[in-house]
Design an enzyme around this catalytic site. Structure first.
Site, PDB file in Angstrom:
ATOM      1  N   CYS A  95       0.819  -1.346  -0.020  1.00 54.29           N
ATOM      2  CA  CYS A  95       0.071  -0.069  -0.095  1.00 54.29           C
ATOM      3  C   CYS A  95       0.878   1.504  -0.234  1.00 54.29           C
ATOM      4  O   CYS A  95       1.722   1.527  -1.108  1.00 54.29           O
ATOM      5  CB  CYS A  95      -0.858   0.064   1.237  1.00 54.29           C
ATOM      6  N   HIS A 191      -3.627  -5.741   0.877  1.00 54.81           N
ATOM      7  CA  HIS A 191      -3.420  -6.031   2.148  1.00 54.81           C
ATOM      8  C   HIS A 191      -4.516  -7.158   2.515  1.00 54.81           C
ATOM      9  O   HIS A 191      -5.158  -7.743   2.009  1.00 54.81           O
ATOM     10  CB  HIS A 191      -3.762  -4.581   2.903  1.00 54.81           C
TER      11      HIS A 191
END
Lengths: 243, 445
Positions: A95, A191
């Site tokens: 991310c 994630h």
């Protein structure tokens, strides 16, 4: 002496937004279950990082504001971090951490300078890309699943992606690619956290790190029934027969 | 009030009754219908509140705080409009007023106690001007829906700007809430727990807002209560926990909860450190509204925790406790309260990922589940749409668990083979269904 790996977790006090602790826990357990030692070092912004001591580095995700704080610090570690990567050091960047691997992230509030470890860049877009995600990659025996939530659109140029998007948006919502694979660096928007439901990605990183350190890596198989079922249920639910 | 208003109220009442008949809550639908027929209805009805409109905002404890506040005000003989079920977006707020009004569009209410979703306040305040906002806490919650916590704070700040003479009762122990209240420039009163309660301080717990909102420097703490709640100060710019007006002193956590505020001893028989904040916030809100609360003790004794918040069921001799746990801060508090019960127990955890839960379940990894590794926890069963994620979460802290697809089956089995002391922790959309299952079982046995 017992074999093992030293894992560096960069700035967990700032970059800890999407269950990154789970990635660390997964790396640690899958080493320990195989009789290896796992030594996790957490670094805060004021710590000096000796990359020579590290075998694997995790760079997690944070809010834009926190990323801005981190990026000011990155200049100090850029040279050492880059040498680590070029030497085949294993890195997982998720991310915000993935965006920081590249040259820059252009946001409305200004440019966040990256580490330039990998030839990629990110621009802010709208709307945020929020979805479950399923991808398949040639290096991996099983689909990779996770959750993405990012405003940035990342462009990886000629680099190899981690996989092709079967469900979700991926790097930029346009080219059907997710993440990046560069040397032993895995960068991704996925994630969930990434590793527990993708034990094959976890073992990929561990193998690369062990090979670099000991010249060979023999990871004995573990009972991954629960991991595989959790992975399969996401694939089935979102990508159906598509993956 | 006009035909349109009457039609809106009638339609909403019929809708609500119909929904109840088929076993649905239906509050949101009723509100939506009323607002469609008469878009000005919330403004008209909320304008009739005679004394004050009090709103509760913050991540955790809204429903309990709001219902306690409502009970405290009712205990003094006031008529109160309240969105008791926790429907806290615009339509749910509208429904609370519409369903409390008569068909001529008249509302007889001294107070309104309204809990509001952090992201919805900015949509509600154009229709309803609160006098006092109780700001409880800000934690990471449903990142896919709210985005990062900074965005939630911006939205709340925008909402506060819509109400120039708003007063804020803020939890001074939370640096994020305190900063938000100070930034707003509104009249502010504080509540909190000024002295250290826990001597052990966990270093691993996820804490929000560790960096000063004013200058970005790492905050220093002399102690934590839990999460980022505690006594903080910024070494650089001087931002710090302000003096506390409503201070919970002499806190006792053994055998329920007890503390002293304004010289009165308050004690209740339910648990959970966070309930000190809930009671304190309600006390501060009601006192600021001008009530002396002579009947508070009786109200607290007779208070039934809100739907699915520490709700106790008795099924065939077994004790079953149902509790909502929907984000890391709430879950960690829940685990603390489960573990203060040292007797043998079974545990069921139900995790869904519907829109209202947050479709991203990565937060499960921010919860300190390793604390369940204790011999008093006889078994852990996981269920829900994301039961498999939950099972993996536990596997990676070496806690074995059993997966059951059906929640009902899970409860039935653990009642049959368990030790008669069952805890059921569920997230938001699993709550209603699980509650109904337990109610049914309680009735049958």
């Amino acid at each position: 002496m017992k074999k093992g790996l030293t894992i560096g977790h960069l700035y967990p006090d700032l970059l800890n937004l999407y269950g990154d602790r789970g990635n660390i826990q997964c790396l640690r357990k899958r080493l320990e279950w195989r009789g290896y030692e796992a030594d996790v070092l957490e670094f805060t912004l004021d710590d000096k990082i000796d990359f020579n001591r590290l075998d694997l580095v995790l760079l997690g995700g944070g809010s834009d504001r926190e990323q801005m704080i981190v990026c000011k610090k990155l200049r100090d570690i850029r040279k050492d971090f880059s040498a680590f990567v070029e030497d085949g050091g294993a890195v997982l960047a998720v991310c915000g951490g993935y965006q920081l691997l590249g040259h820059y992230y252009d946001t409305q509030e200004g440019r966040i300078e990256g580490l330039s470890l990998v030839d990629l860049y990110t621009e802010q877009g709208s709307p945020r890309l929020i979805s479950n995600e399923v991808i398949i990659g040639p290096d991996f025996s099983m689909p990779i699943v996770g959750f993405e939530n990012h405003g940035g659109r990342t462009f990886i140029g000629e680099n190899r992606p981690l996989g092709q998007v079967k469900f979700g948006f991926g790097n930029n919502g346009q080219d059907g690619q997710e993440g990046v694979l560069y040397r032993n660096v895995v960068g991704t928007y996925l994630h969930g956290p990434l590793l527990p439901k993708n034990p094959h990605v976890c073992d990929y990183l561990l193998s690369r790190a062990l090979e670099r350190k000991y010249g060979e890596a023999s990871l004995e198989p573990l009972d991954d029934t629960q991991e595989e079922e959790a992975n399969r249920s996401i694939v089935k639910r979102f990508a159906g027969g598509n993956a | 009030m006009g035909v349109r208003t009457s039609a809106a109220i009638a339609a909403a009442k019929i809708m609500s009754a119909a929904c109840r008949l088929i076993g649905k809550q239906g509050v949101t639908y009723a509100g939506k219908l009323a607002m469609r027929i008469d878009p000005g209805i919330l403004k008209k009805l909320s304008g009739q509140v005679e004394k004050k409109i009090l709103v509760v905002c913050g991540t955790n404890g809204k429903t309990t705080t709001n219902n306690l506040l409502c009970a405290a005000l009712e205990g003094e003989g006031n008529r109160v409009v309240c969105n008791r079920t926790g429907s806290n977006m615009l339509m749910g707020v509208a429904a609370a007023f519409v369903l409390a009004a008569d068909l001529r569009g008249r509302l007889r209410a001294d107070y309104a106690c309204i809990e509001i979703d952090e992201a919805s306040a900015v949509r509600v305040f154009p229709h309803m001007k609160p006098d006092l906002m109780i700001l409880t806490n800000l934690f990471r919650d449903q990142l896919d829906r709210y985005g990062e916590i900074d965005l939630t704070m911006e939205k709340l700040s925008d909402a506060i700007k819509l109400v120039p003479d708003l007063e804020i009762a803020v939890n001074a122990d939370d640096p994020l809430c305190t900063w938000l209240a100070q930034e707003s420039g509104r009249k502010t009163v504080t509540f909190g727990i000024s002295r250290q309660v826990y001597t052990e301080q966990s270093s691993r717990e996820i804490r929000e807002g560790q960096f000063c909102k004013c200058c970005g420097t790492a905050l220093e703490y002399s102690f934590y209560h839990y999460s980022q709640m505690g006594d903080y100060r910024c070494p650089k710019c001087g931002f710090a926990r302000p003096p506390i007006r409503y201070d919970a002193a002499e806190v006792s956590l053994s055998d329920g909860l007890a503390f002293t505020v304004d010289g009165r001893r308050i004690s209740v028989d339910y648990r959970g450190f966070y309930n000190i904040y809930n009671i304190l916030a309600a006390y501060a809100g009601a006192t600021e509204a001008g009530e002396a609360l002579p009947h508070l003790d009786g109200v607290l004794k007779g208070y039934d925790p809100a739907f699915g918040r520490n709700e106790l069921f008795s099924i065939g001799g077994a004790r079953v406790l149902l509790n909502l746990a929907k984000n890391p801060a709430g879950f960690n508090q829940n685990i603390s309260s489960v573990m203060t019960d040292t007797s043998p127990k079974d545990l069921i955890i139900v995790i869904n990922d519907n829109a209202q839960d947050g479709t991203d379940v990565s937060w499960l990894w921010d919860v300190d589940f390793d604390r369940l590794a204790d011999e008093s926890v006889r078994s852990v069963t996981v269920s829900g749409i994301r039961g498999r994620d939950m099972q993996l979460r536990l596997k990676y802290v070496d806690i074995p668990s059993t997966l059951e697809e059906s929640v009902e089956e899970a409860i039935r089995k653990r009642l049959a083979d368990g030790c008669g002391n069952l805890y059921v922790l569920v997230n938001y959309t699993a709550l209603y269904h699980t509650h109904q299952i337990l109610k049914e079982m309680e009735k049958r046995k």
